[in-house]
Write a protein that holds these residues in place. Structure first.
Motif, mmCIF file in Angstrom:
data_model
loop_
_atom_site.group_PDB
_atom_site.id
_atom_site.type_symbol
_atom_site.label_atom_id
_atom_site.label_comp_id
_atom_site.label_asym_id
_atom_site.label_seq_id
_atom_site.Cartn_x
_atom_site.Cartn_y
_atom_site.Cartn_z
ATOM 1 N N ARG A 15 23.751 -73.515 -20.672
ATOM 2 C CA ARG A 15 24.935 -74.247 -20.213
ATOM 3 C C ARG A 15 24.523 -75.554 -19.551
ATOM 4 O O ARG A 15 23.415 -75.714 -19.054
ATOM 5 N N ARG A 17 26.171 -78.467 -16.788
ATOM 6 C CA ARG A 17 27.229 -78.745 -15.807
ATOM 7 C C ARG A 17 27.361 -80.249 -15.631
ATOM 8 O O ARG A 17 26.361 -80.940 -15.372
ATOM 9 N N ARG A 19 30.051 -83.432 -14.006
ATOM 10 C CA ARG A 19 31.137 -83.693 -13.070
ATOM 11 C C ARG A 19 32.180 -84.644 -13.651
ATOM 12 O O ARG A 19 31.871 -85.507 -14.470
ATOM 13 N N THR A 36 33.708 -79.708 -11.739
ATOM 14 C CA THR A 36 32.457 -79.486 -12.461
ATOM 15 C C THR A 36 32.769 -78.700 -13.717
ATOM 16 O O THR A 36 33.260 -77.572 -13.650
ATOM 17 N N ASP A 38 31.664 -76.718 -17.010
ATOM 18 C CA ASP A 38 30.565 -75.897 -17.500
ATOM 19 C C ASP A 38 30.695 -75.813 -19.019
ATOM 20 O O ASP A 38 31.591 -75.159 -19.540
ATOM 21 N N ASP A 81 23.884 -82.374 -11.898
ATOM 22 C CA ASP A 81 25.111 -82.047 -12.629
ATOM 23 C C ASP A 81 25.769 -83.298 -13.191
ATOM 24 O O ASP A 81 26.997 -83.481 -13.104
#
Length: 613
Positions: A15, A17, A19, A36, A38, A81
């Protein structure tokens, strides 16, 4: 690039992540928080981002410049992220557009039970700064979503500065909405021909539903709204509204659209023709059903929290209660959206109406959830009826009356005339389900050859069974629009594989206009839904009149009543299409100046153009 210094090497994560603003820059500025997302981790993702399904092309046609593409595999970007969302950094615009698009595609894959692919080697192009203007739209010709940017009005008194530059590609809602248009076009390409007032209205309604239910992916946000509304989500207007910043900055004084707050008025649906307004009525009905089932599902939690009364006292709700209620809200949102998305495969290939949508959703859901333990189907059908939406000609609104029709006689894809070998189709669909198989492997030369072979067999089968499918055996123009296997999960938690076949037939003999390339095309069509052993479960036909009475007379006796019934239904449908074309022509101020049919000028760009532009 990912580091290869570790020995043995560390595999890439599953995965990624990234923003984004929550849910647009204005909301993040006022709340101080970001979302966020995913999403799947694509190995080999190029700068852009440029991946297997999505390519971000950041050329600003107004300023005639390319913006530096973001590299999401750059270690500093991976470590935090993704980039921090910024209105002034085009790279974060690219990141947000990519992340939301991949999130929406993944939800479609989960609900439909198949790996999503664009046609051939095509990818969806996202152009974050395509033009200067208060608009964003999907362009089927370019296979691209084009996002505009614009300045807020100089007299803007909302949360933005007067004259501030605003970007539609930073709105999570707008991205999800427009990407859904692209997905719908991939799955039903002929839904761009407006043969009735519901075709574009369905496009808009479906895109709004996906965007609204996308909010429920963010559980911490849902918990905030549950706490603030004291579990009364009907009062959580911001959670159930779309594109707040865009709506306010373009003079609407509030969100672009809201799923709550309107009372059911059946006459409104009968009388309105504007696609957004008509689609919004369908969306409101779906959320009526969502809120009804949500209240039923949290009733026990409220009773436990109040000693049996169910009436919450003054003061803040317990954090434990908020988490439990938010969990029910998220699960119910997933179930409602899944029910609608799964019904998509049960729609006809052409000329969709909201009555068709009701029957498709009920048939698909009953196939997978026959008991309907939480009465979700019942709530949805009743909510739609209260707003004037129901299929014409049904004897009741019970499940059995709303199901699609069975074949007029037992029918199989794999037995009898022109049998189809489904093995290669099932093999390719299974390969595509494997995340380890890249799109190049799944759509490689051998796979394409197998696909073409199965499609050719399916076309021969359709021609042999044209009467059963509501098509005219004496007319050419027949083709397979699509064929795939869906592995959808049912109430038992097991995958239920189904074969979905779309066959269409262009009826040039019924079209008006001398120029074949510019006149509005007319299609008959049928969606065939079968089990993996080939047995046909449902037929979703959109017939047109048979070319001649001789063709009807020549039909074999067991099928003659069915052929006559389809012919009469086709005549009714053709009259409705021509009446609608005439209505659009009468209301089009340009009709007397141009030769092109008015209905052909109904496009996503024109539908999304702000009033006055």
């Amino acid at each position: 690039m990912l580091s290869t210094h570790n020995l043995p090497s560390v595999p890439a994560p599953d995965r990624r992540r990234l923003r984004a603003f929550a849910f647009d820059p204005m909301s993040s500025r006022l709340s101080g928080r970001f979302l966020t997302l995913d999403i799947p981790f694509e190995t080999g993702l190029k700068a852009g981002p440029d991946g297997e399904l999505v390519q971000v092309v950041d050329y600003d046609a107004t300023r005639r410049c390319w913006y530096q593409p973001v590299d999401l595999d750059d270690p500093p970007v991976l470590a935090q992220d993704g980039l921090r969302p910024s209105e002034s950094d085009p790279r974060s615009h690219q990141q947000i557009a990519y992340a939301v698009t991949m999130s929406v595609i993944e939800r479609f894959q989960r609900f439909t039970g198949r790996r999503f692919r664009w046609r051939g080697d095509d990818r969806l192009r996202l152009v974050p700064h395509a033009f200067f203007g208060r608009n964003a739209y999907f362009d089927p010709e370019r296979r691209a979503v084009l996002f505009g940017y614009y300045r807020a009005g100089e007299t803007d008194t909302e949360a933005n500065l007067p004259g501030q530059m605003l970007f539609t590609c930073l709105s999570v809602d707008i991205i999800a909405h427009e990407v859904t248009h692209a997905i719908v076009h991939r799955m039903r390409p002929l839904f761009t021909i407006a043969t009735n007032p519901d075709v574009f209205a369905f496009h808009e309604a479906f895109a709004d539903l996906v965007a609204l239910f996308h909010h429920f992916l963010f559980r911490d946000i849902v918990e905030e709204f549950v706490a603030a509304s004291r579990s009364e989500l009907a009062d959580a207007a911001a959670l159930l509204s779309l594109a707040d910043e865009f709506g306010r900055s373009t003079g609407r004084g509030g969100p672009l659209r809201s799923a709550v707050g309107s009372e059911p008025v059946p006459a409104e649906f009968r009388e309105t023709r504007e696609p957004h307004t008509r689609g919004a009525i369908f969306v409101a009905a779906v959320f009526d059903a969502y809120l009804a089932t949500y209240k039923a599902q949290i009733a026990d939690l409220r009773r436990l929290a109040t000693g049996g009364s169910g009436v919450l006292g003054d003061g803040e709700l317990s954090p434990d209660l908020v988490r439990r209620i938010a969990g029910e809200a998220v699960r119910n949102a997933d179930r409602v959206l899944g029910m609608v998305v799964r019904g998509f495969d049960y729609l006809p290939p052409v000329d969709v109406t909201f009555g068709d949508v009701v029957r498709a959703v009920v048939t698909a859901d009953r196939d997978l959830f026959p008991d309907d333990a939480i009465n979700l189907r019942g709530h949805l059908v009743e909510a739609l009826r209260r707003r004037g939406i129901f299929p014409p000609g049904v004897v009741s609104l019970a499940d059995q009356a709303l199901l699609w029709r069975r074949p007029p006689r037992p029918l199989s894809l794999t037995v009898g005339d022109a049998a189809v070998d489904l093995g290669p189709l099932i093999l390719d669909s299974t390969i595509k389900l494997d995340p380890a198989a890249s799109s190049q492997e799944a759509a490689g030369g051998a796979a394409r050859q197998r696909s073409r072979g199965v499609h050719a067999q399916a076309l021969a089968w359709a021609k042999a069974h044209a009467v059963e499918l509501g098509l005219d055996p004496g007319t050419g123009g027949m083709r397979v629009l699509g064929m795939h296997v869906g592995f959808q999960s049912g109430a038992d938690g097991q995958p239920h594989p189904r074969i979905f076949l779309q066959v269409v037939q262009r009826r040039e003999d019924l079209e008006s206009g001398a120029d074949r390339d510019t006149r509005t095309r007319l299609y008959a069509g049928c969606t065939v839904i079968a089990d993996v052993d080939g047995g046909v479960r449902w037929l979703v036909a959109k017939p047109l009149p048979s070319r001649s009475s001789a063709a009807l007379a020549g039909t074999a006796e067991p099928l003659r009543p069915h052929a006559r019934e389809q012919h009469e239904a086709g005549e009714t449908r053709l009259r409705g299409i021509r009446d609608w074309f005439g209505d659009v022509e009468d209301r089009d101020p340009l009709a007397i100046w141009v030769d092109e049919p008015a209905v052909a000028r109904l496009t996503f760009a024109s539908l999304h153009e702000p009033e006055g532009d």
